[in-house]
Scaffold this motif. Sequence first.
Motif, PDB file in Angstrom:
ATOM      1  N   ARG A  79      -5.584  -6.434  -1.477  1.00  0.00           N
ATOM      2  CA  ARG A  79      -6.442  -7.248  -0.617  1.00  0.00           C
ATOM      3  C   ARG A  79      -6.706  -8.622  -1.228  1.00  0.00           C
ATOM      4  O   ARG A  79      -6.634  -9.651  -0.540  1.00  0.00           O
ATOM      5  CB  ARG A  79      -7.769  -6.526  -0.368  1.00  0.00           C
ATOM      6  N   VAL A 105       1.110   5.206   3.982  1.00  0.00           N
ATOM      7  CA  VAL A 105      -0.189   4.563   3.743  1.00  0.00           C
ATOM      8  C   VAL A 105      -1.328   5.503   4.121  1.00  0.00           C
ATOM      9  O   VAL A 105      -2.339   5.586   3.409  1.00  0.00           O
ATOM     10  CB  VAL A 105      -0.275   3.245   4.540  1.00  0.00           C
ATOM     11  N   ALA A 159       0.832  -1.205   0.000  1.00  0.00           N
ATOM     12  CA  ALA A 159       0.000   0.000   0.000  1.00  0.00           C
ATOM     13  C   ALA A 159       0.863   1.250   0.000  1.00  0.00           C
ATOM     14  O   ALA A 159       0.539   2.251  -0.652  1.00  0.00           O
ATOM     15  CB  ALA A 159      -0.931  -0.009   1.211  1.00  0.00           C
ATOM     16  N   LEU A 176      -5.581  -0.920   7.607  1.00  0.00           N
ATOM     17  CA  LEU A 176      -4.521   0.014   7.215  1.00  0.00           C
ATOM     18  C   LEU A 176      -4.545   1.302   8.035  1.00  0.00           C
ATOM     19  O   LEU A 176      -3.556   2.037   8.056  1.00  0.00           O
ATOM     20  CB  LEU A 176      -4.646   0.349   5.727  1.00  0.00           C
ATOM     21  N   LEU A 212      -5.482  -0.742  -3.812  1.00  0.00           N
ATOM     22  CA  LEU A 212      -5.687  -1.352  -2.505  1.00  0.00           C
ATOM     23  C   LEU A 212      -6.522  -2.628  -2.607  1.00  0.00           C
ATOM     24  O   LEU A 212      -6.267  -3.608  -1.906  1.00  0.00           O
ATOM     25  CB  LEU A 212      -6.363  -0.347  -1.560  1.00  0.00           C
TER      26      LEU A 212
END
Length: 323
Positions: free
Chosen positions: A223, A285, A212, A245, A219
Amino acid sequence: RAMPHATTARRRAIRYLRVSTDDQARGYSLADQGDLLQRWCASRDVEVVATFSDDESAKTRTNAKGVATLGESFDARPGWQELEAWLRAHPGGADLVVFKDYSRFSRDATDALVTIRRLEAMGVEVQAAEQPIDWAVPEQVPLVMLYIGMPEAENRRRSLNIRRGVQRAHREGRWVHTPPTGYTKRYDERGKPYIVPDEALAPLVREAFALAAAGHTSLDAIRKKLKRPSGRPFIQSRYRFGQLLRNRAYLGQVRVKADKREGRPEEWVEGLHEPLVDADTFARVQRRLDGNERGRERKSVFVDELPLRGHILCPRTGARLTG
């Protein structure tokens, strides 16, 4: 000439037994309550026509309609629901519900009063073997209020003490709740909880933050890419992945909620657990997530000739500069 004696119908009672896990540990079993109530009924020539019990601790559970309810609620107790169903199916079959004391009946004063009124409408009286009430005497009603109010006061005091204990543990940097994904719970020699990195999931958390922060992959693609050792997705939903996050626990910090009573604001303190992410990676991030929320993030496609595209911010607007 002597007048004939009036005959009085024998009363019929339902025994209601209820204990929590803690009560059972202290020896207050369902069998003990059953024996007590049986003797109470026998000494008053009361016939026992049915017995119902609940032996789960007071906690959140799902009722028959699939709605989450608190264990103290009558709606959440299977045994009590069966008791009321029996009364509806047998009108006049019982005129008394007897239990050990009002703490077994309910620790919610409002719920207790509503239930007492509902039973009265069905022609059923409640009695506590260890806290008897003469319902024909209006002056005894305040005593009922005291009996049903004390268990709730005790619960509230216990809850307040627990909250204070949790706040104190948080200020000490101790994680006491369910561990964040990537950690697992342990207990020290004094029985106090703490968390340590999970050998299987901690590497996935570190990889999620690293990817990230790099900004080369969306994103959602990150995942979907990350898989647990079992092959299942690391995180099921986009929302939960975003929460992960944002979680400062991975910096080795613990959140201390605001305390209005003591005038303490919310804060994050240094935790006793090992961080999984360094401060620089976490900050990058967060900047990316902030850009997403402002709707300014563009899909990042890496091009050799423009390696800094999307990583430099405009000093005037804060927007990410493109090639």
